[in-house]
Write an enzyme that holds these catalytic residues in place. Sequence first.
Site, PDB file in Angstrom:
ATOM      1  N   GLY A   1      62.187  87.364 -72.739  1.00  0.00           N
ATOM      2  CA  GLY A   1      61.141  87.736 -71.791  1.00  0.00           C
ATOM      3  C   GLY A   1      61.350  89.160 -71.328  1.00  0.00           C
ATOM      4  O   GLY A   1      62.195  89.427 -70.480  1.00  0.00           O
ATOM      5  N   LEU A   2      60.566  90.071 -71.932  1.00  0.00           N
ATOM      6  CA  LEU A   2      60.807  91.496 -71.666  1.00  0.00           C
ATOM      7  C   LEU A   2      59.656  92.132 -70.895  1.00  0.00           C
ATOM      8  O   LEU A   2      59.248  93.263 -71.167  1.00  0.00           O
ATOM      9  CB  LEU A   2      61.069  92.235 -72.977  1.00  0.00           C
ATOM     10  CG  LEU A   2      62.281  91.705 -73.756  1.00  0.00           C
ATOM     11  CD1 LEU A   2      62.342  92.328 -75.149  1.00  0.00           C
ATOM     12  CD2 LEU A   2      63.579  91.980 -73.002  1.00  0.00           C
TER      13      LEU A   2
ATOM     14  N   MET B   1      60.365  92.806 -65.206  1.00  0.00           N
ATOM     15  CA  MET B   1      61.679  92.408 -64.686  1.00  0.00           C
ATOM     16  C   MET B   1      62.685  92.243 -65.826  1.00  0.00           C
ATOM     17  O   MET B   1      63.820  92.710 -65.749  1.00  0.00           O
ATOM     18  CB  MET B   1      61.576  91.105 -63.881  1.00  0.00           C
ATOM     19  CG  MET B   1      60.791  91.224 -62.607  1.00  0.00           C
ATOM     20  SD  MET B   1      61.465  92.427 -61.454  1.00  0.00           S
ATOM     21  CE  MET B   1      62.813  91.498 -60.724  1.00  0.00           C
ATOM     22  N   GLY B   2      62.252  91.567 -66.911  1.00  0.00           N
ATOM     23  CA  GLY B   2      63.154  91.290 -68.022  1.00  0.00           C
ATOM     24  C   GLY B   2      63.656  92.557 -68.690  1.00  0.00           C
ATOM     25  O   GLY B   2      64.850  92.698 -68.982  1.00  0.00           O
TER      26      GLY B   2
ATOM     27  N   VAL C   1      60.818  84.802 -67.726  1.00  0.00           N
ATOM     28  CA  VAL C   1      59.458  84.462 -68.160  1.00  0.00           C
ATOM     29  C   VAL C   1      58.709  83.920 -66.949  1.00  0.00           C
ATOM     30  O   VAL C   1      59.337  83.523 -65.963  1.00  0.00           O
ATOM     31  CB  VAL C   1      59.472  83.426 -69.314  1.00  0.00           C
ATOM     32  CG1 VAL C   1      60.176  83.981 -70.542  1.00  0.00           C
ATOM     33  CG2 VAL C   1      60.108  82.109 -68.894  1.00  0.00           C
TER      34      VAL C   1
ATOM     35  N   ALA D   1      57.082  81.762 -64.112  1.00  0.00           N
ATOM     36  CA  ALA D   1      57.478  80.440 -63.611  1.00  0.00           C
ATOM     37  C   ALA D   1      56.521  79.373 -64.139  1.00  0.00           C
ATOM     38  O   ALA D   1      55.370  79.660 -64.472  1.00  0.00           O
ATOM     39  CB  ALA D   1      57.441  80.463 -62.089  1.00  0.00           C
TER      40      ALA D   1
ATOM     41  N   SER E   1      65.726  89.227 -56.654  1.00  0.00           N
ATOM     42  CA  SER E   1      64.814  90.014 -55.820  1.00  0.00           C
ATOM     43  C   SER E   1      65.102  91.490 -56.006  1.00  0.00           C
ATOM     44  O   SER E   1      66.250  91.889 -56.202  1.00  0.00           O
ATOM     45  CB  SER E   1      64.966  89.661 -54.344  1.00  0.00           C
ATOM     46  OG  SER E   1      64.114  90.507 -53.581  1.00  0.00           O
TER      47      SER E   1
ATOM     48  N   LYS F   1      65.766  82.067 -52.346  1.00  0.00           N
ATOM     49  CA  LYS F   1      64.873  83.170 -52.732  1.00  0.00           C
ATOM     50  C   LYS F   1      63.454  82.920 -52.223  1.00  0.00           C
ATOM     51  O   LYS F   1      62.756  83.844 -51.804  1.00  0.00           O
ATOM     52  CB  LYS F   1      64.870  83.343 -54.256  1.00  0.00           C
ATOM     53  CG  LYS F   1      63.794  84.298 -54.791  1.00  0.00           C
ATOM     54  CD  LYS F   1      64.010  85.710 -54.298  1.00  0.00           C
ATOM     55  CE  LYS F   1      63.016  86.769 -54.660  1.00  0.00           C
ATOM     56  NZ  LYS F   1      61.816  86.591 -55.349  1.00  0.00           N
TER      57      LYS F   1
ATOM     58  N   HIS G   1      63.480  83.874 -48.751  1.00  0.00           N
ATOM     59  CA  HIS G   1      63.485  85.339 -48.733  1.00  0.00           C
ATOM     60  C   HIS G   1      62.042  85.843 -48.846  1.00  0.00           C
ATOM     61  O   HIS G   1      61.616  86.737 -48.105  1.00  0.00           O
ATOM     62  CB  HIS G   1      64.331  85.881 -49.898  1.00  0.00           C
ATOM     63  CG  HIS G   1      64.088  87.326 -50.230  1.00  0.00           C
ATOM     64  ND1 HIS G   1      62.954  87.756 -50.908  1.00  0.00           N
ATOM     65  CD2 HIS G   1      64.805  88.444 -49.966  1.00  0.00           C
ATOM     66  CE1 HIS G   1      63.005  89.061 -51.038  1.00  0.00           C
ATOM     67  NE2 HIS G   1      64.112  89.512 -50.475  1.00  0.00           N
ATOM     68  N   ASN G   2      61.293  85.260 -49.756  1.00  0.00           N
ATOM     69  CA  ASN G   2      59.917  85.717 -49.935  1.00  0.00           C
ATOM     70  C   ASN G   2      59.037  85.358 -48.736  1.00  0.00           C
ATOM     71  O   ASN G   2      58.140  86.122 -48.377  1.00  0.00           O
ATOM     72  CB  ASN G   2      59.327  85.141 -51.225  1.00  0.00           C
ATOM     73  CG  ASN G   2      59.755  85.943 -52.433  1.00  0.00           C
ATOM     74  OD1 ASN G   2      60.824  86.547 -52.439  1.00  0.00           O
ATOM     75  ND2 ASN G   2      58.944  85.945 -53.473  1.00  0.00           N
TER      76      ASN G   2
ATOM     77  N   GLU H   1      59.769  87.886 -46.392  1.00  0.00           N
ATOM     78  CA  GLU H   1      59.120  89.114 -46.910  1.00  0.00           C
ATOM     79  C   GLU H   1      57.633  89.137 -46.503  1.00  0.00           C
ATOM     80  O   GLU H   1      57.126  90.161 -46.034  1.00  0.00           O
ATOM     81  CB  GLU H   1      59.271  89.116 -48.437  1.00  0.00           C
ATOM     82  CG  GLU H   1      58.560  90.214 -49.187  1.00  0.00           C
ATOM     83  CD  GLU H   1      58.698  90.005 -50.709  1.00  0.00           C
ATOM     84  OE1 GLU H   1      59.828  89.934 -51.216  1.00  0.00           O
ATOM     85  OE2 GLU H   1      57.650  89.906 -51.394  1.00  0.00           O
TER      86      GLU H   1
ATOM     87  N   LYS I   1      51.285  85.311 -55.000  1.00  0.00           N
ATOM     88  CA  LYS I   1      51.646  84.555 -56.194  1.00  0.00           C
ATOM     89  C   LYS I   1      52.162  83.163 -55.866  1.00  0.00           C
ATOM     90  O   LYS I   1      52.425  82.381 -56.763  1.00  0.00           O
ATOM     91  CB  LYS I   1      52.694  85.317 -56.996  1.00  0.00           C
ATOM     92  CG  LYS I   1      52.188  86.642 -57.536  1.00  0.00           C
ATOM     93  CD  LYS I   1      52.864  87.014 -58.838  1.00  0.00           C
ATOM     94  CE  LYS I   1      52.525  88.415 -59.273  1.00  0.00           C
ATOM     95  NZ  LYS I   1      53.323  89.422 -58.555  1.00  0.00           N
TER      96      LYS I   1
ATOM     97  N   ARG J   1      49.179  60.149 -27.335  1.00  0.00           N
ATOM     98  CA  ARG J   1      49.415  59.322 -28.538  1.00  0.00           C
ATOM     99  C   ARG J   1      49.563  57.852 -28.163  1.00  0.00           C
ATOM    100  O   ARG J   1      49.057  56.959 -28.833  1.00  0.00           O
ATOM    101  CB  ARG J   1      50.672  59.800 -29.282  1.00  0.00           C
ATOM    102  CG  ARG J   1      50.519  61.154 -29.939  1.00  0.00           C
ATOM    103  CD  ARG J   1      51.802  61.603 -30.642  1.00  0.00           C
ATOM    104  NE  ARG J   1      52.085  60.808 -31.819  1.00  0.00           N
ATOM    105  CZ  ARG J   1      53.146  60.042 -31.986  1.00  0.00           C
ATOM    106  NH1 ARG J   1      54.050  59.950 -31.009  1.00  0.00           N
ATOM    107  NH2 ARG J   1      53.326  59.355 -33.086  1.00  0.00           N
TER     108      ARG J   1
HETATM  109  C1  6PG Z   1      61.124  90.220 -54.828  1.00  0.00           C
HETATM  110  C2  6PG Z   1      59.663  89.954 -54.653  1.00  0.00           C
HETATM  111  C3  6PG Z   1      59.087  89.459 -55.937  1.00  0.00           C
HETATM  112  C4  6PG Z   1      57.590  89.590 -55.997  1.00  0.00           C
HETATM  113  C5  6PG Z   1      56.870  88.668 -55.086  1.00  0.00           C
HETATM  114  C6  6PG Z   1      55.477  89.118 -54.855  1.00  0.00           C
HETATM  115  O1  6PG Z   1      61.878  89.654 -54.058  1.00  0.00           O
HETATM  116  O2  6PG Z   1      61.483  90.989 -55.718  1.00  0.00           O
HETATM  117  O3  6PG Z   1      59.467  89.010 -53.667  1.00  0.00           O
HETATM  118  O4  6PG Z   1      59.569  88.179 -56.122  1.00  0.00           O
HETATM  119  O5  6PG Z   1      57.218  90.883 -55.729  1.00  0.00           O
HETATM  120  O6  6PG Z   1      56.860  87.420 -55.695  1.00  0.00           O
HETATM  121  O7  6PG Z   1      54.869  88.086 -54.280  1.00  0.00           O
HETATM  122  P1  6PG Z   1      53.359  88.064 -53.917  1.00  0.00           P
HETATM  123  O8  6PG Z   1      52.604  88.494 -55.137  1.00  0.00           O
HETATM  124  O9  6PG Z   1      53.124  86.652 -53.560  1.00  0.00           O
HETATM  125  O10 6PG Z   1      53.183  89.027 -52.798  1.00  0.00           O
END
Ligand code: 6PG
Length: 516
Positions: A20-21, A24-25, A90, A92, A144, A216, A219-220, A223, A294, A481
Amino acid sequence: MTQNTSTQNSQPQCDIGFIGLGVMGKNLTLNLADNGYRIACFDLDQSKVDAIIEQDAAERGDAPARVEACRSYTELLSKLNAPHMIILSVPAGDPVDHVCHHLIDAGIAADDIVVDTGNSLWTDSVAREQQYKGKFIFFSTAVSGGEVGARFGPSLMPSGDPYAWTRLEPVLQSIAAKVDPETGKPIESNTPGHPVKEGEPCATYIGPVGAGHYVKMVHNGIEYADMQLICEAYHVMRSALGMMPSDIAAVFRDWNQGELNSYLIEISAEVLEQIDEETGQPLVDVILDRAGQKGTGLWTAVSALQVGSPAQTITQAVFARSLSSLKRERQAASQTLVGPEAQRYSASQKTAIVDALKNALYCSKICAYAQGFQLMDIAAKEHGWKLEFAEIAKIWRAGCIIRAVFLQSITHAYEQNDQLANLLVDPFFADQIARFQQDWRSAISHAVLSGVPCPAMTSALSYYDSYRCDVLPANLLQGQRDFFGAHSFQRVDKPDTKYFHIEWNDPARPQVTVKK
Ligand code: 6PG
């Protein structure tokens, strides 16, 4: 590591296979090559294989090439020293299983390791480890850092079979971002062929398979919140204070000198400084305000709801993207729905609001991270993981998208107390919010009075106020309730193992007498 440099030799001679190039790859492969590994690489799109061979040759100069082209999965396996180590980058989902099945057909062995570095859903990783047991070792390593991180040092969140980790550790730690342990600041080199060797690597074993991708994912989620909070500060400055993008960029550059110092603030300033070549306007003004996503922020929000972890700032950041995508509806609504009149601010008032916004952003950011770490804590208990939060904060100090000096303070908080119930009660962060909360409240008030939406910032403040609230109105809610559904309630003056129900409509019950 193999020193043989012949590309014609049919004997196995490569250390790692890479499949997978894409962006990122390709960059991870070149990073591995910079660190002395010989890589056999494959992509269904052969032009990508050709391109990386060319780039590797160009970057190595007179030194021998380190990347070898493969035209099939079988050829890739044949070029690897056994036991094989294969890294996947590749998309997800199905593509991961597609590649795994091809590797099985090509003769992968039971002690070979396949490392998935895509943005996979963590439960898929758990299922895959089981599914491929006996055929090969499936290992998940979340990455990341985007394109540049992958090339010169990403943050890596590996998880899976501990034996596989002993083989992967030197590889992953060599390519990871590095941090000065004293200052917590990244040690950077963006020169091909000159990887950073010193410092603490941003790659630590997270736990059983899937745990790394879960971390991760969070983390996102953070983010998303971090980005949304910055966007809200921008929105207040642009809409309520009428500032130009270049002025806002200058404010962000100033903020980047202090506790808000981070990659995301830095790139926000850079985005705001760009001019559109076609129109000559600030580029940000011609970018359509419809956010893409995403799915990792959504997964974080879903997981938070599932495990019952309050992560409202992260969730609001996901909803903010959804709402932004309703562009047509918003345009129509903007013609009919009214808001407050524009406020008029003097220059000194504007300066004061900008200063308050800085602290509002900082306090909100603390809450977003508190929510992310709380979510990981609750999820870890649910899934039986032992997550080391100081280590997680450490590997986010460099390489990843949320990298920031702030992560050093989070590292300290968990180093001092690994049982911390919430970042908000860490003495340092509690003190920071105590000092800055008046600005936080005031900045949000200005936004509300100006009609500028700040869903993430306001939700962060509500999170803080709720978390510090001794008595929430959930007492009334429990009464409601029990009233309509006989769902029962506990009492403050009885053990919480006991549940009560009353007949709310019983005329014999004592009632408050309302004075007329
Ligand atoms: C990272 C980013 C990476 C990607 C995001 C973008 O840590 O390198 O988070 O994983 O840029 O998935 O996500 P969105 O397209 O949902 O903003």
